[in-house]
Design a protein around this motif. Sequence first.
Motif, PDB file in Angstrom:
ATOM      1  N   SER A   1      45.201 105.603   9.990  1.00 46.31           N
ATOM      2  CA  SER A   1      46.277 104.737  10.494  1.00 46.31           C
ATOM      3  C   SER A   1      46.119 104.496  11.993  1.00 46.31           C
ATOM      4  CB  SER A   1      47.630 105.402  10.235  1.00 46.31           C
ATOM      5  OG  SER A   1      48.576 104.966  11.188  1.00 46.31           O
TER       6      SER A   1
ATOM      7  N   HIS B   1      55.703 106.320   0.150  1.00 44.10           N
ATOM      8  CA  HIS B   1      56.770 105.603  -0.578  1.00 44.10           C
ATOM      9  C   HIS B   1      57.389 106.454  -1.684  1.00 44.10           C
ATOM     10  CE1 HIS B   1      56.566 101.768   1.543  1.00 44.10           C
ATOM     11  NE2 HIS B   1      55.296 102.092   1.719  1.00 44.10           N
TER      12      HIS B   1
ATOM     13  N   ASN C   1      48.311 103.229  13.967  1.00 47.81           N
ATOM     14  CA  ASN C   1      49.558 103.582  14.659  1.00 47.81           C
ATOM     15  C   ASN C   1      49.676 105.094  14.836  1.00 47.81           C
ATOM     16  OD1 ASN C   1      50.934 100.996  15.099  1.00 47.81           O
ATOM     17  ND2 ASN C   1      50.827 100.831  12.881  1.00 47.81           N
TER      18      ASN C   1
ATOM     19  N   GLU D   1      58.272 105.253  14.729  1.00 47.94           N
ATOM     20  CA  GLU D   1      57.717 104.255  15.654  1.00 47.94           C
ATOM     21  C   GLU D   1      56.837 104.949  16.690  1.00 47.94           C
ATOM     22  OE1 GLU D   1      57.819 101.008  15.271  1.00 47.94           O
ATOM     23  OE2 GLU D   1      59.125 101.165  13.534  1.00 47.94           O
ATOM     24  N   SER D   2      55.548 104.612  16.626  1.00 41.18           N
ATOM     25  CA  SER D   2      54.552 105.293  17.453  1.00 41.18           C
ATOM     26  C   SER D   2      54.905 105.315  18.938  1.00 41.18           C
ATOM     27  CB  SER D   2      53.179 104.637  17.247  1.00 41.18           C
ATOM     28  OG  SER D   2      53.246 103.250  17.437  1.00 41.18           O
TER      29      SER D   2
ATOM     30  N   GLN E   1      56.665 104.717   6.512  1.00 38.42           N
ATOM     31  CA  GLN E   1      55.503 104.583   7.401  1.00 38.42           C
ATOM     32  C   GLN E   1      55.267 105.851   8.222  1.00 38.42           C
ATOM     33  OE1 GLN E   1      56.773 101.164   9.689  1.00 38.42           O
ATOM     34  NE2 GLN E   1      55.683  99.741   8.335  1.00 38.42           N
ATOM     35  N   VAL E   2      54.002 106.035   8.592  1.00 40.10           N
ATOM     36  CA  VAL E   2      53.631 107.026   9.603  1.00 40.10           C
ATOM     37  C   VAL E   2      53.193 106.251  10.843  1.00 40.10           C
ATOM     38  CG1 VAL E   2      52.939 108.758   7.918  1.00 40.10           C
ATOM     39  CG2 VAL E   2      51.205 107.177   8.805  1.00 40.10           C
ATOM     40  N   PRO E   3      53.238 106.870  12.016  1.00 47.10           N
ATOM     41  CA  PRO E   3      53.578 108.260  12.291  1.00 47.10           C
ATOM     42  C   PRO E   3      55.084 108.499  12.211  1.00 47.10           C
ATOM     43  CG  PRO E   3      53.255 107.096  14.355  1.00 47.10           C
ATOM     44  CD  PRO E   3      52.915 106.121  13.270  1.00 47.10           C
TER      45      PRO E   3
END
Length: 203
Positions: free
Chosen positions: A9, A39, A11, A65-66, A51-53
């Motif tokens: 990823s 998910h 991000n 949110e990165s 989502q990651v991170p």
Amino acid sequence: MKLYDYSRSPNARRVRIFLAEKAIEVPVETVDLAHGESHTPSFLSKNPLGQVPLLEFDDGTYLAESVAICRYFEEAQPSPPLFGTTARGRAEVEMWARRIELSLFAPVLVVWKHTDPSWAGRLPQVAALADMERARVTQSLAILDAALAQREFLAGDRFSIADILALCTIEFACEAANIWPDPKLEHLAGWHEAVARRPSARA
Ligand SMILES: N[C@@H](CCC(=O)N[C@@H](CS)C(=O)NCC(=O)O)C(=O)O
């Protein structure tokens, strides 16, 4: 504290590089995005965006949110500063960070989603849209090159989160979207070589 992460990823890589620059160690748990692990009901209860991170605090709360996660660590451990040090410097970092997000990373994502076979079953891929956004990427890379003709790092003479965002985006563009910066952009190439050589870039 725990960081939910995925090695591929871009991000999540932003946060890994940021932490490496600050020599902060945080336990990591891998979320296998390729197998839909972000998910599951369990993960969605942590981050409804899936989502990651994602940073988990010891009190059971979460921060997503990165850039927000990086901001948290900047405030918690200001040294070395990666978000600028003066009023003007912080504003320059913010300006470049916004430009990278909106004018480089966003179009790279569109090209990736509209060309990569892994997205073929998930959305109607539109080649013309990919071409249009590829042109935006080309334009943004030229703007970065012109800026880097004037200074060592994007936001001035000090490495910052703007450089981390640009590095992660450009390398993701090459690997995932098959967009390679024109070697004629020699200032960008020199900057890339220098930032990719930093130990944190291995994160
Ligand atoms: N704006 C978010 C974007 C996070 C994001 O898009 N993460 C991707 C990996 S790079 C993800 O988890 N995708 C899984 C999904 O959306 O299903 C950030 O900066 O952290």
